[in-house]
Design an enzyme around this catalytic site. Structure first.
Site, PDB file in Angstrom:
ATOM      1  CB  THR A 116      -0.930   0.007   1.213  1.00 23.71           C
ATOM      2  OG1 THR A 116      -1.804  -1.126   1.141  1.00 23.71           O
ATOM      3  CG2 THR A 116      -1.777   1.274   1.236  1.00 23.71           C
ATOM      4  CE  LYS A 191      -5.607  -1.283   1.526  1.00 22.87           C
ATOM      5  NZ  LYS A 191      -4.299  -1.956   1.642  1.00 22.87           N
ATOM      6  CE  LYS A 259       1.913   2.098   4.814  1.00 23.54           C
ATOM      7  NZ  LYS A 259       1.559   1.366   3.567  1.00 23.54           N
TER       8      LYS A 259
END
Length: 310
Positions: A116, A191, A259
């Site tokens: 990711t 995502k 994050k």
């Protein structure tokens, strides 16, 4: 079953490929294992070599499993190189430079990144790969550690159609869905949409469970009842009761979610999207970090709303 063991499953028929897997964390370790169990010849690389050695020891029954000292060595001769590392900088470190995977890949080989990361780095590496006669697909996953272990991840891809078509049959070894969203970077953007949805859902679920507990309700019973109606969600089904019990020692860590939300908020600044709830939930996760919950599951948002345990 050990933390990294994979659960048995039936694999879709696919031609055996020579592949590499870079990054053997809680996601990459079982993902690479599914590739080996599905009959592919797998070379693994991990920054900590003992993890690579442990993986090879676990999958000695699979043909051709071995570990490499560098990403470049792992990529040599591989048709597809899969990767799952921590962030943009980690991704650059395993792809670029003299010891990076790109330096070892054969012309036409495909790099599939399950990290990711930002859409920006996906486009950067897509361009670098094309310059070298290579192919790059950004392919972040959803489903968490359990999805990786069960081979039931949802994979969102960005990149050229031909590269996607070439890797999908192999990637289905660890996926229940492997879908091309669009051009380079589209997988990472999808995502981000996923993480925005999760952030709002977990905060809403936290407030609902805390409200019910303050009201003196039998929350496991309430969750069973409302889980059969319009309030049902994956988060409720899989995290509701553990939230009520105060159990957070599993799943997707708060540090990782922060994050990811940082990537979302940075992208929103670029594209002009307004994300007031997401920005607020990101601050709430900061509260959880400061309370010592950096490695707690993301459902630990509820801890902000309940009295501290004596």
């Amino acid at each position: 079953m050990t933390m990294n063991s994979i659960n048995p499953r039936v694999y879709e028929p696919a031609p055996a490929r020579r592949v590499a897997f870079l990054g053997l964390g809680v996601m990459g370790y079982p993902m690479a294992g599914h590739l080996a169990r599905a009959g592919h010849e797998v070379t693994v690389y991990n920054r900590t070599a003992t993890k690579s050695e442990a993986w090879c020891a676990e999958f000695t029954g699979a043909d051709g499993t071995k570990h490499a000292k560098t990403p470049r060595e792992a990529a040599q001769g591989a048709e597809i190189i899969f990767c799952c590392v921590g962030n943009d900088d980690d991704l650059r470190s395993v792809t670029l430079g003299a010891d990076g995977a790109f330096a070892g890949m054969q012309p036409g080989a495909i790099f599939v990144d399950h990290t990711t990361a930002s859409a920006e780095v996906a486009r950067e590496l897509y361009g670098a790969a094309r310059t070298l006669g290579l192919q790059f697909v950004d392919a972040p996953v959803s489903g968490g550690q359990a999805g990786a272990q069960n081979g039931q991840l949802t994979v969102m891809c960005g990149g050229d159609q031909a590269a996607f078509d070439a890797v999908r049959p192999t990637g289905m070894a660890f996926a229940r869905a492997f879908t091309r969203i669009g051009n380079s970077g589209a997988g990472q953007l999808a995502k981000m949409v996923n993480q925005v949805c999760i952030a709002g859902l977990v905060q809403g679920l936290s407030e609902a469970i805390a409200f019910g507990m303050h009201a003196g309700l039998d929350m496991p019973l309430v969750l069973d009842v409302i889980g059969k109606g319009a309030a049902q969600s994956w988060q409720m089904d899989n995290r509701g009761k553990t939230m009520a019990l105060g159990r957070f020692d599993f799943g997707f860590a708060v540090d990782w979610m922060r994050k990811d939300l940082g990537l979302v908020l940075d992208e929103a600044k670029r594209n002009g999207a307004r994300l007031p709830v997401t920005a607020l939930v990101d601050q709430f996760y900061g509260d959880v970090q400061r309370a010592g919950g950096q490695r707690w599951d993301t459902s630990s948002l509820i801890t902000r709303l309940l009295p501290a345990k004596p």
